[in-house]
Design a protein around this motif. Structure first.
Motif, PDB file in Angstrom:
ATOM      1  N   LEU A  62       0.841  -1.271  -0.008  1.00  0.00           N
ATOM      2  CA  LEU A  62      -0.145   0.092   0.230  1.00  0.00           C
ATOM      3  C   LEU A  62       0.776   1.328  -0.082  1.00  0.00           C
ATOM      4  O   LEU A  62       0.496   2.343  -0.661  1.00  0.00           O
ATOM      5  CB  LEU A  62      -1.017  -0.143   1.221  1.00  0.00           C
ATOM      6  CG  LEU A  62      -2.086   0.726   1.144  1.00  0.00           C
ATOM      7  CD1 LEU A  62      -3.066   0.331  -0.020  1.00  0.00           C
ATOM      8  CD2 LEU A  62      -2.937   0.737   2.409  1.00  0.00           C
ATOM      9  N   GLN A  63       2.170   1.319   0.348  1.00  0.00           N
ATOM     10  CA  GLN A  63       2.875   2.352   0.829  1.00  0.00           C
ATOM     11  C   GLN A  63       3.301   2.894  -0.704  1.00  0.00           C
ATOM     12  O   GLN A  63       3.813   4.104  -0.788  1.00  0.00           O
ATOM     13  CB  GLN A  63       4.093   2.061   1.655  1.00  0.00           C
ATOM     14  CG  GLN A  63       5.043   0.721   1.104  1.00  0.00           C
ATOM     15  CD  GLN A  63       6.333   0.711   1.654  1.00  0.00           C
ATOM     16  OE1 GLN A  63       6.622   1.372   2.299  1.00  0.00           O
ATOM     17  NE2 GLN A  63       6.755  -0.765   1.939  1.00  0.00           N
ATOM     18  N   TRP A  64       3.378   2.075  -1.505  1.00  0.00           N
ATOM     19  CA  TRP A  64       3.713   2.428  -2.891  1.00  0.00           C
ATOM     20  C   TRP A  64       2.861   3.447  -3.638  1.00  0.00           C
ATOM     21  O   TRP A  64       3.158   4.234  -4.635  1.00  0.00           O
ATOM     22  CB  TRP A  64       4.058   1.095  -3.956  1.00  0.00           C
ATOM     23  CG  TRP A  64       5.286   0.415  -3.721  1.00  0.00           C
ATOM     24  CD1 TRP A  64       5.516  -0.752  -2.957  1.00  0.00           C
ATOM     25  CD2 TRP A  64       6.536   0.813  -4.137  1.00  0.00           C
ATOM     26  NE1 TRP A  64       6.682  -0.914  -2.881  1.00  0.00           N
ATOM     27  CE2 TRP A  64       7.457  -0.140  -3.465  1.00  0.00           C
ATOM     28  CE3 TRP A  64       6.968   1.773  -4.527  1.00  0.00           C
ATOM     29  CZ2 TRP A  64       8.920  -0.091  -3.625  1.00  0.00           C
ATOM     30  CZ3 TRP A  64       8.322   1.859  -5.046  1.00  0.00           C
ATOM     31  CH2 TRP A  64       9.181   1.094  -4.551  1.00  0.00           C
ATOM     32  N   ILE A  65       1.600   3.524  -3.148  1.00  0.00           N
ATOM     33  CA  ILE A  65       1.013   4.565  -3.773  1.00  0.00           C
ATOM     34  C   ILE A  65       1.496   5.983  -3.465  1.00  0.00           C
ATOM     35  O   ILE A  65       1.275   7.029  -4.283  1.00  0.00           O
ATOM     36  CB  ILE A  65      -0.804   4.504  -3.059  1.00  0.00           C
ATOM     37  CG1 ILE A  65      -1.060   3.088  -3.503  1.00  0.00           C
ATOM     38  CG2 ILE A  65      -1.359   5.630  -3.372  1.00  0.00           C
ATOM     39  CD1 ILE A  65      -2.648   2.898  -2.997  1.00  0.00           C
ATOM     40  N   ALA A  66       1.871   6.068  -2.229  1.00  0.00           N
ATOM     41  CA  ALA A  66       2.665   7.370  -1.864  1.00  0.00           C
ATOM     42  C   ALA A  66       4.141   7.408  -2.158  1.00  0.00           C
ATOM     43  O   ALA A  66       4.474   8.447  -2.725  1.00  0.00           O
ATOM     44  CB  ALA A  66       2.728   7.688  -0.148  1.00  0.00           C
TER      45      ALA A  66
END
Length: 351
Positions: A62-66
């Motif tokens: 999920l962190q890859w969205i940021a």
């Protein structure tokens, strides 16, 4: 008979400078674009769990969205600042706004993680182009003096307020409509800027056209990209993982090479003598620490508030609004604190 006494004329009081209607429109367009960029940093944060659930992101990814956004924005800002000097700041600003509008539309229509990540990378590249070009256009649109100081002060205040507005707006849109509107909201703003800016904003370039310094651009961009990637991998796979160590060491090595390249460059991207100033060293160190801790805090708190405490996206956005309000107050009072206490004391007390 005595000569009549002559009284000296009263000194003329310089009128307070006022912005023309054209300057107000230029200021509105440029500040609107910069505010939208600031909002983009936080508008999607509160929607991350909902986005992950809707598109099938695992919690670890999920962190890859940021991160996809941060990689492109951090890695290419310095390069695009020089590109703006070469091709024209207005041209790069408009190109960046066009990419931002198109990538926001793509992100809002995404049906898979891959498409969303492509959109986030493009948004980051657009941010890297618009930020330095817009700031350069803002400073050249107003002569040095009270008007420029007022314009830059408004720019700083709006950039600070963008975090608060983005968090609240992201939560509101996600709760009432859909997380997709966190992307779609950029499209009409970008379109309006693209329609009005060409006839209103005057282009500007340096007096002497600099060369690109390709070795410097390649080493600093590659170094920044690898460092950000390595830090991301550290959180996902651990500091001792081979991929993490390779990325961090390679990034650090490229930045060392960049330093030697800039020493010999005829038109360096960054004059090294500036980086040796104490004020620049303190400012860069404090800014790096603040940015790294703030962005990681927001990511972790987003997951904690929604996944553990059960907050809605809107409630999460309002919670971040409190943090953003502190940022706005700090940004407003920071200039006065620096004037009274000095740079170092203000940074230490703030830290």
């Amino acid at each position: 008979m005595s000569a009549p006494t002559q009284t000296a004329p009263a000194p003329a009081v310089a009128p307070s400078p006022h912005m023309t209607a054209r300057q107000k429109l230029v200021l509105t367009l440029l500040l609107g674009a910069q505010f939208m960029i600031a909002v983009d940093f936080s508008i999607l944060n509160v929607a991350l769990p909902v986005v992950g659930e809707g598109l099938g992101f695992s919690l670890s990814h999920l962190q890859w969205i940021a991160t996809a956004f941060a990689l492109a924005a951090a890695g290419f800002t310095l390069l695009f600042g020089r590109v703006a000097d070469l091709v024209g700041r207005k041209r790069l600003f408009l190109a960046g706004m066009a990419v931002l509008g198109a990538s926001s539309l793509l992100g809002g229509l995404a049906t898979s993680p891959e498409v969303l990540l492509v959109a986030r990378v493009l948004q980051g590249l657009a941010t890297a182009a618009v930020t330095p070009a817009g700031l350069a256009l803002l400073t050249t649109a107003f002569k040095e003096g009270p008007l420029r100081e007022r314009a830059l002060g408004l720019n700083g205040a709006l950039m600070s307020a963008g975090f608060t507005a983005g968090a609240i707006l992201g939560g509101l849109l996600t709760d009432l409509l859909s997380w997709r509107w966190a992307f779609f909201v950029n499209v009409p703003v970008a379109a309006l800027v693209l329609v009005l800016a060409p006839s209103v904003i005057t282009d500007s370039r340096p007096d002497r056209r600099p060369r690109l310094d390709l070795p410097g651009a390649a080493t600093v961009t590659g170094g920044l990209l690898l460092l950000v990637y390595g830090l991301t991998q550290a959180g996902e796979t651990g500091w001792g993982a081979p991929a993490t160590l390779a990325a961090l060491l390679s990034g650090a090595a490229l930045l060392v090479v960049f330093r030697f390249v800039e020493k010999r460059a005829a038109a360096p991207l960054v004059p090294l003598h500036i980086l040796k100033r104490r004020t620049v060293i303190w400012g860069n160190a404090a800014g790096l620490i603040a940015f790294v801790t703030e962005t990681s805090l927001v990511f972790l708190l987003t997951l904690y508030l929604q996944e553990v405490l059960g907050y809605s996206p809107l409630a999460t956005g309002l919670a971040f609004g409190v943090l953003g309000l502190g940022t706005v107050i700090g940004g407003t009072l920071g200039g006065r604190a620096v004037g009274r206490l000095g740079n170092r004391t203000t940074i230490v007390v703030g830290g």
